[in-house]
Design a protein around this motif. Structure first.
Motif, mmCIF file in Angstrom:
data_model
loop_
_atom_site.group_PDB
_atom_site.id
_atom_site.type_symbol
_atom_site.label_atom_id
_atom_site.label_comp_id
_atom_site.label_asym_id
_atom_site.label_seq_id
_atom_site.Cartn_x
_atom_site.Cartn_y
_atom_site.Cartn_z
ATOM 1 N N UNK A 67 11.056 50.746 50.025
ATOM 2 C CA UNK A 67 12.095 51.703 49.640
ATOM 3 C C UNK A 67 13.087 51.079 48.663
ATOM 4 N N UNK A 68 13.464 49.845 48.914
ATOM 5 C CA UNK A 68 14.423 49.185 48.037
ATOM 6 C C UNK A 68 13.827 48.938 46.658
ATOM 7 N N UNK A 69 12.579 48.502 46.620
ATOM 8 C CA UNK A 69 11.949 48.262 45.319
ATOM 9 C C UNK A 69 11.730 49.563 44.558
ATOM 10 N N UNK A 70 11.505 50.660 45.288
ATOM 11 C CA UNK A 70 11.279 51.954 44.634
ATOM 12 C C UNK A 70 12.538 52.513 43.987
ATOM 13 N N UNK A 71 13.711 51.957 44.332
ATOM 14 C CA UNK A 71 14.952 52.446 43.703
ATOM 15 C C UNK A 71 15.072 51.989 42.258
ATOM 16 N N UNK A 72 14.268 51.006 41.872
ATOM 17 C CA UNK A 72 14.311 50.510 40.496
ATOM 18 C C UNK A 72 13.151 51.085 39.696
ATOM 19 N N UNK A 73 13.443 51.633 38.561
ATOM 20 C CA UNK A 73 12.417 52.184 37.681
ATOM 21 C C UNK A 73 12.172 51.229 36.516
ATOM 22 N N UNK A 123 23.432 41.697 51.976
ATOM 23 C CA UNK A 123 24.859 41.519 52.217
ATOM 24 C C UNK A 123 25.476 40.752 51.061
ATOM 25 N N UNK A 124 26.609 41.208 50.599
ATOM 26 C CA UNK A 124 27.349 40.483 49.571
ATOM 27 C C UNK A 124 28.829 40.763 49.742
ATOM 28 N N UNK A 125 29.621 39.701 49.690
ATOM 29 C CA UNK A 125 31.072 39.803 49.821
ATOM 30 C C UNK A 125 31.491 40.561 51.083
ATOM 31 N N UNK A 126 30.748 40.298 52.161
ATOM 32 C CA UNK A 126 31.125 40.839 53.458
ATOM 33 C C UNK A 126 30.740 42.272 53.725
ATOM 34 N N UNK A 127 29.910 42.844 52.841
ATOM 35 C CA UNK A 127 29.467 44.233 53.031
ATOM 36 C C UNK A 127 27.958 44.335 52.873
ATOM 37 N N UNK A 128 27.368 45.356 53.475
ATOM 38 C CA UNK A 128 25.974 45.681 53.193
ATOM 39 C C UNK A 128 25.953 46.505 51.916
ATOM 40 N N UNK A 129 25.340 45.954 50.865
ATOM 41 C CA UNK A 129 25.339 46.636 49.574
ATOM 42 C C UNK A 129 24.057 47.422 49.337
ATOM 43 N N UNK A 130 23.028 47.183 50.147
ATOM 44 C CA UNK A 130 21.793 47.954 50.047
ATOM 45 C C UNK A 130 21.015 47.773 51.335
ATOM 46 N N UNK A 131 20.309 48.825 51.755
ATOM 47 C CA UNK A 131 19.532 48.756 52.994
ATOM 48 C C UNK A 131 18.334 49.682 52.898
ATOM 49 N N UNK A 132 17.254 49.317 53.578
ATOM 50 C CA UNK A 132 16.042 50.126 53.585
ATOM 51 C C UNK A 132 14.844 49.241 53.841
ATOM 52 N N UNK A 133 13.652 49.813 53.797
ATOM 53 C CA UNK A 133 12.451 48.992 53.895
ATOM 54 C C UNK A 133 12.260 48.266 52.570
ATOM 55 N N UNK A 134 11.463 47.193 52.546
ATOM 56 C CA UNK A 134 11.219 46.517 51.269
ATOM 57 C C UNK A 134 10.692 47.462 50.196
ATOM 58 N N UNK A 170 18.114 42.754 44.490
ATOM 59 C CA UNK A 170 19.351 42.044 44.793
ATOM 60 C C UNK A 170 20.258 41.953 43.564
ATOM 61 N N UNK A 171 19.667 41.618 42.429
ATOM 62 C CA UNK A 171 20.461 41.511 41.207
ATOM 63 C C UNK A 171 21.093 42.847 40.846
ATOM 64 N N UNK A 172 20.381 43.933 41.092
ATOM 65 C CA UNK A 172 20.931 45.259 40.798
ATOM 66 C C UNK A 172 22.145 45.542 41.668
ATOM 67 N N UNK A 173 22.063 45.228 42.957
ATOM 68 C CA UNK A 173 23.124 45.628 43.874
ATOM 69 C C UNK A 173 24.265 44.623 43.985
ATOM 70 N N UNK A 174 23.938 43.341 43.830
ATOM 71 C CA UNK A 174 24.983 42.329 43.985
ATOM 72 C C UNK A 174 25.440 41.728 42.664
ATOM 73 N N UNK A 175 24.624 41.859 41.630
ATOM 74 C CA UNK A 175 25.050 41.432 40.314
ATOM 75 C C UNK A 175 25.073 39.949 40.091
ATOM 76 N N UNK A 176 24.431 39.149 40.981
ATOM 77 C CA UNK A 176 24.346 37.709 40.764
ATOM 78 C C UNK A 176 23.109 37.177 41.454
ATOM 79 N N UNK A 177 22.722 35.974 41.132
ATOM 80 C CA UNK A 177 21.456 35.432 41.606
ATOM 81 C C UNK A 177 21.553 34.948 43.045
#
Length: 332
Positions: free
Chosen positions: A229-235, A216-227, A314-321
């Protein structure tokens, strides 16, 4: 109860700004689905909307707009029914420190509407389940941090809920107590088929416990999935360089000029800092990156190359630490 224990659609929550200031939009169209019988992690930095989401789902706050159902009940039209079907463990302890664990459990059961005998029986059941027999009749104030947190979870289970909300359940616990709490949370979802919504800042905790995650960031779900699945989105790889008394702007310019480095972020916390970047080939970029930093007079420490982590996601989807550290992103 339906296959989804929690369903939230387009939740909006606005708080008045006051004194001429603009309103604060804590939730901005948040949508969330949690399957029954799973542990679901709600992740995000402070101010992202996690606490507001929990307050809406536990009927502690009414949304400005949108809809949500918990354990099959509407949080707006049927708040009493929702409360009968949930347990809530806040970040701060909910136990009365002047009472014993047993007395706390009996009191919670009585507040749930159980008679005297039934409340005592439920308290005894939970004392046995959580291994409290040794200190069930000692003052709660004398308990260790880990035991006190287990008591909080036991209090959340007094009403035999369908859904349990855990807010930062292991904050402040030592590694041994944290591991014990992890085992208990997994047991709740496994043996009891209980649905657990877990808010946490510990990425390892989310990775180990959660069947599904919502960032969640800025009041929205910015990414969702299993751990996974989410890690697999990054190459590719993550290149990390520890920095000593860094100039964030300088590091940003230097790293941004290294061919092959993408999504460059610089974190600064006091005298220390960290450069984090994505790259198709981490080992090949170590040499050029360090050479560029040294040429610019940037002092550095350890250098690491790793596969994607939840922090990278998280950094990919929300752009901050995750922290409130200064973070500068290179526009690509």
């Amino acid at each position: 109860m339906s296959a989804s224990a929690i369903e939230a659609h387009d939740l909006v929550k606005t708080y008045p700004g006051g004194r001429g200031r603009p309103d604060v939009r804590a939730l901005d169209g948040l949508t969330l689905t949690v399957p029954a019988g799973t542990v679901h992690g709600l992740l995000g930095p402070n101010g992202a909307g996690k606490s507001t989401t929990t307050k809406v789902l536990t009927t502690l706050s009414t949304p400005t707009s949108g809809a949500a159902r918990v354990a099959g009940q509407d949080v707006i039209r049927e708040p009493g029914q929702v409360r009968r079907r949930i347990g809530y463990v806040s970040q701060g302890t909910g136990a009365d420190q002047l009472l014993t664990p047993r007395e706390n459990l009996v009191m919670a059961a009585r507040l749930r509407g159980l008679g005297r005998a039934a409340a005592s029986a439920r308290a005894a059941e939970l004392v046995d389940r959580f291994g409290f027999a040794e200190y069930a009749d000692r003052g709660a104030a004398t308990l260790s941090g880990g035991t006190r947190r287990k008591l909080d979870v036991a209090l959340g289970l007094v009403g035999s809920p369908h859904v349990l909300f855990l807010d930062e359940p292991t904050t402040g616990l030592d590694p041994e107590a944290r591991a014990a709490m992890w085992d208990e949370i997994r047991r709740l979802s496994g043996e009891d088929a209980l649905t657990v919504l877990l808010t946490t800042h510990y990425l390892e905790e989310a990775d180990r416990l959660a069947d599904g995650l919502s960032i969640v960031d800025r009041g929205r779900v910015v990414a969702a999935g299993t751990p996974d699945e989410l890690k697999a989105t990054l190459r590719g790889d993550t290149l990390t360089v520890d920095l000593v008394e860094p100039d964030a702007d300088l590091v940003r310019r230097v790293a941004g000029a290294v061919p092959g480095l993408d999504e460059v972020l610089v974190h600064v916390e006091g005298p220390a800092g960290r450069l984090v970047a994505r790259t198709p080939d981490g080992p090949m970029l170590v040499g050029p990156t360090i050479a560029a930093l040294q040429s610019a007079g940037v002092r550095h420490g350890a250098v690491a190359v790793s596969r994607p982590t939840l922090d990278d996601v998280y950094l990919r989807h929300a752009g901050r630490s995750w922290t409130s550290a200064e973070t500068v992103e290179v526009a690509r």
